[in-house]
Design an enzyme around this catalytic site. Structure first.
Site, PDB file in Angstrom:
ATOM      1  CD  GLU A  99     -17.681 -63.374 -28.466  1.00 46.26           C
ATOM      2  OE1 GLU A  99     -17.798 -62.547 -27.542  1.00 46.26           O
ATOM      3  OE2 GLU A  99     -16.703 -63.373 -29.259  1.00 46.26           O
ATOM      4  CE1 TYR A 111     -11.902 -73.106 -29.724  1.00 45.49           C
ATOM      5  CE2 TYR A 111     -14.225 -72.650 -30.021  1.00 45.49           C
ATOM      6  CZ  TYR A 111     -12.917 -72.557 -30.462  1.00 45.49           C
ATOM      7  OH  TYR A 111     -12.639 -71.918 -31.641  1.00 45.49           O
TER       8      TYR A 111
END
Length: 141
Positions: A99, A111
């Site tokens: 998260e 990411y």
């Protein structure tokens, strides 16, 4: 990561997050949590970052990752993330998840660059601000 690394890791943690984990939390992760695996990243024998994960069935859940402020912007986060991915691939894990704050554009871009995709949101996930978390997912090959 070893127990003797906790003081330095805690420094990085408090420099990086508005609601940092406690030293006790890191100690518990290293000593008591059999699902936890933590790495430190060193530069000339000095810890500049760390990353943690929980190993759940065939999935890795990234719990936290941080590079200390003076060392950001030099690709160390990517190096650390690749180490976590390599650990997963070498040990038979097939998926990774994490998260990230929806406002953290720098982390989200990193990411995505290494193959994570956004798959959903956790509303009001962050207690300090009530901000949503973007849930990201990656297949490990």
């Amino acid at each position: 990561m070893k127990v003797e690394d906790i003081d330095r890791v805690f420094e990085i943690e408090t420099n990086s997050f508005t609601t940092p984990w406690s030293k006790e939390s890191f100690h518990q992760e290293l000593i008591e949590n059999t699902l936890a695996e933590y790495y430190v990243l060193e530069l000339d024998d000095y810890i500049i970052g760390y990353g943690g994960m929980w190993l759940i069935i065939d999935e890795i859940h990234i719990t936290n990752i941080a590079i200390d402020t003076p060392f950001r912007g030099h690709g160390y986060s990517k190096t650390l993330m690749y180490a976590l991915i390599e650990f997963g691939a070498a040990n038979g894990y097939h998926h990774m998840t994490l998260e990230v704050r929806v406002s953290n554009d720098v982390a989200i871009a990193l990411y995505e660059k290494i193959g994570f995709t956004g798959v959903g949101k956790r509303p009001k996930y962050y207690i300090d601000t009530g901000e949503d978390a973007l849930v990201m997912w990656k297949e490990i090959k």
